[in-house]
Design an enzyme around this catalytic site. Structure first.
Site, mmCIF file in Angstrom:
data_model
loop_
_atom_site.group_PDB
_atom_site.id
_atom_site.type_symbol
_atom_site.label_atom_id
_atom_site.label_comp_id
_atom_site.label_asym_id
_atom_site.label_seq_id
_atom_site.Cartn_x
_atom_site.Cartn_y
_atom_site.Cartn_z
ATOM 1 N N CYS A 29 123.489 151.167 3.973
ATOM 2 C CA CYS A 29 124.198 150.313 4.941
ATOM 3 C C CYS A 29 124.694 149.014 4.320
ATOM 4 C CB CYS A 29 123.301 149.994 6.143
ATOM 5 S SG CYS A 29 121.965 148.838 5.773
ATOM 6 N N CYS A 34 118.452 149.779 8.255
ATOM 7 C CA CYS A 34 118.898 151.103 8.754
ATOM 8 C C CYS A 34 117.830 152.176 8.616
ATOM 9 C CB CYS A 34 120.175 151.524 8.007
ATOM 10 S SG CYS A 34 119.892 152.002 6.293
ATOM 11 N N ASN A 45 96.459 155.343 -2.333
ATOM 12 C CA ASN A 45 97.108 154.621 -3.427
ATOM 13 C C ASN A 45 98.622 154.783 -3.369
ATOM 14 O OD1 ASN A 45 94.486 154.111 -4.217
ATOM 15 N ND2 ASN A 45 94.461 155.728 -5.767
ATOM 16 N N HIS A 94 99.683 155.738 2.486
ATOM 17 C CA HIS A 94 100.116 154.334 2.474
ATOM 18 C C HIS A 94 101.443 154.171 1.760
ATOM 19 C CE1 HIS A 94 95.731 152.757 3.139
ATOM 20 N NE2 HIS A 94 96.246 153.311 4.221
ATOM 21 N N GLY A 99 86.418 156.826 -4.894
ATOM 22 C CA GLY A 99 86.893 155.485 -5.242
ATOM 23 C C GLY A 99 87.541 154.722 -4.114
ATOM 24 N N THR A 100 86.919 154.749 -2.924
ATOM 25 C CA THR A 100 87.426 153.908 -1.844
ATOM 26 C C THR A 100 86.260 153.192 -1.170
ATOM 27 O OG1 THR A 100 88.746 153.835 0.197
ATOM 28 C CG2 THR A 100 87.469 155.845 -0.186
ATOM 29 N N SER A 101 86.541 151.944 -0.770
ATOM 30 C CA SER A 101 85.454 151.087 -0.260
ATOM 31 C C SER A 101 85.153 151.320 1.212
ATOM 32 C CB SER A 101 85.846 149.610 -0.454
ATOM 33 O OG SER A 101 87.022 149.332 0.300
ATOM 34 N N ASP A 134 100.363 154.376 -6.180
ATOM 35 C CA ASP A 134 100.801 154.738 -7.534
ATOM 36 C C ASP A 134 101.099 156.239 -7.587
ATOM 37 O OD1 ASP A 134 97.344 154.474 -8.334
ATOM 38 O OD2 ASP A 134 98.445 156.368 -8.407
ATOM 39 N N ARG A 172 103.174 144.869 -9.600
ATOM 40 C CA ARG A 172 102.302 146.060 -9.436
ATOM 41 C C ARG A 172 103.034 147.311 -9.910
ATOM 42 N NH1 ARG A 172 99.860 146.824 -3.702
ATOM 43 N NH2 ARG A 172 98.799 148.506 -4.810
HETATM 44 N N1 APR Z 1 84.991 154.891 -10.407
HETATM 45 C C1 APR Z 1 84.667 155.133 -9.106
HETATM 46 N N2 APR Z 1 84.812 154.218 -8.114
HETATM 47 C C2 APR Z 1 85.307 153.016 -8.456
HETATM 48 C C3 APR Z 1 85.671 152.688 -9.787
HETATM 49 C C4 APR Z 1 85.490 153.686 -10.781
HETATM 50 N N3 APR Z 1 85.804 153.456 -12.069
HETATM 51 N N4 APR Z 1 86.127 151.393 -9.814
HETATM 52 C C5 APR Z 1 86.060 150.953 -8.536
HETATM 53 N N5 APR Z 1 85.558 151.911 -7.736
HETATM 54 C C6 APR Z 1 85.356 151.847 -6.277
HETATM 55 C C7 APR Z 1 84.732 150.556 -5.796
HETATM 56 O O1 APR Z 1 83.310 150.647 -5.821
HETATM 57 C C8 APR Z 1 85.276 150.476 -4.363
HETATM 58 O O2 APR Z 1 84.442 151.185 -3.468
HETATM 59 O O3 APR Z 1 86.648 151.886 -5.692
HETATM 60 C C9 APR Z 1 86.622 151.187 -4.447
HETATM 61 C C10 APR Z 1 87.819 150.241 -4.395
HETATM 62 O O4 APR Z 1 87.828 149.651 -3.117
HETATM 63 P P1 APR Z 1 89.089 148.817 -2.649
HETATM 64 O O5 APR Z 1 89.463 147.855 -3.713
HETATM 65 O O6 APR Z 1 88.788 148.308 -1.274
HETATM 66 O O7 APR Z 1 90.280 149.888 -2.587
HETATM 67 P P2 APR Z 1 90.571 150.945 -1.449
HETATM 68 O O8 APR Z 1 89.303 151.432 -0.816
HETATM 69 O O9 APR Z 1 91.466 151.964 -2.008
HETATM 70 O O10 APR Z 1 91.393 150.062 -0.370
HETATM 71 C C11 APR Z 1 91.887 150.751 0.763
HETATM 72 O O11 APR Z 1 93.009 148.702 1.439
HETATM 73 O O12 APR Z 1 94.191 146.828 0.843
HETATM 74 C C12 APR Z 1 94.306 148.099 1.393
HETATM 75 O O13 APR Z 1 96.226 149.442 1.348
HETATM 76 C C13 APR Z 1 95.178 148.976 0.547
HETATM 77 O O14 APR Z 1 94.989 151.364 0.185
HETATM 78 C C14 APR Z 1 94.276 150.136 0.140
HETATM 79 C C15 APR Z 1 93.182 150.091 1.188
#
Ligand code: APR
Length: 227
Positions: A135, A116, A88, A105, A171-173, A90, A55
């Protein structure tokens, strides 16, 4: 305006970094409990380190995209006070020029020692035998938050949510707490909420406004509206 932006893997998807739960995502074909928990690391450190080494290489080969650049531009404009909270690991926000980025995260470009507690910048591949520079113990791991561990800077994030005029999730689920609870926390404090995502998330209903599409299209357009 005070703006808190929460980002997830979806903002880095168009930079070529896989998300976790989309088809072809990191958790398809891997089980988080085998790769992203302290127990997994204790059981098989080499497997976990190999997963993060791959990664990290992908992150280093990736470039920030228009969404990262637009957020950095918004932050630099000084017209608004913008804090970016990212799930993220990254560094694409920083490489796009963002300054105030909270990595709740952790970061794949940092290492820490389980013996340590030392932590340091580490952009190299890690091996289970690597000695800790402090350490000397062979107890080096990526400085990321695994399942079952506490996310970072939560007090700071909660205070920022309370002070915000606008909370924007990109962009988070909405699968993982506490980040998945931030929108509801903002709403019940009267903070306006917007979700930018290419699909519905698990907590889309908690947002006052949704914009559906790719982050590289929608985030620059949203930032332009604020100028
Ligand atoms: N533009 C906008 N949204 C997008 C795109 C895009 N090009 N591609 C994907 N997505 C959205 C998807 O629809 C989804 O809702 O990004 C989201 C990705 O969801 P996950 O893969 O679940 O990632 P995330 O929400 O960041 O996960 C949260 O889960 O596994 C742990 O620690 C890990 O930080 C992570 C946390």
């Amino acid at each position: 305006m005070k703006i808190l932006v929460l980002t997830g893997a979806g903002i880095s998807a168009e930079s070529g970094l896989p998300t976790f739960r989309d088809s072809g995502g990191l958790w398809h074909g891997h089980r988080p409990e085998d790769l992203a928990t302290p127990e997994a690391f204790a059981r098989n450190p080499a497997l976990v380190l190999d997963f993060y080494n791959a990664r990290r290489q992908a992150v280093q080969a990736a470039e920030p995209n228009a969404a990262h650049v637009a957020l950095a531009r918004l932050q630099a404009s000084e017209r608004h006070k913008v804090i970016i909270v990212t799930q993220n690991v990254d560094d694409l926000h920083e490489r796009a020029g963002a300054r105030r980025v909270v990595h709740m995260h952790g970061s794949i470009l940092r290492a820490c020692c389980t013996a340590c507690g030392a932590a340091w910048a580490a952009s190299y591949a890690m091996d289970a035998e690597d000695p800790c520079p402090d350490c000397g113990e062979p107890a080096v791991r990526p400085d990321v938050v695994w399942f079952g561990e506490s996310p970072r800077d939560l007090n700071l994030i909660h205070k920022a949510i309370e002070k915000a005029d606008l909370f924007v999730s990109i962009g988070t689920s909405g699968s993982v707490y506490p980040a998945a609870g931030f929108a509801a926390r903002a709403s019940c404090r009267g903070v306006r909420t917007i979700e930018i995502n290419k699909a519905l998330s698990l907590n889309s209903s908690e947002f006052q406004e949704r914009r559906e599409g790719n982050a590289t299209d929608l985030v620059p357009a949203w930032v332009d509206e604020l100028r």
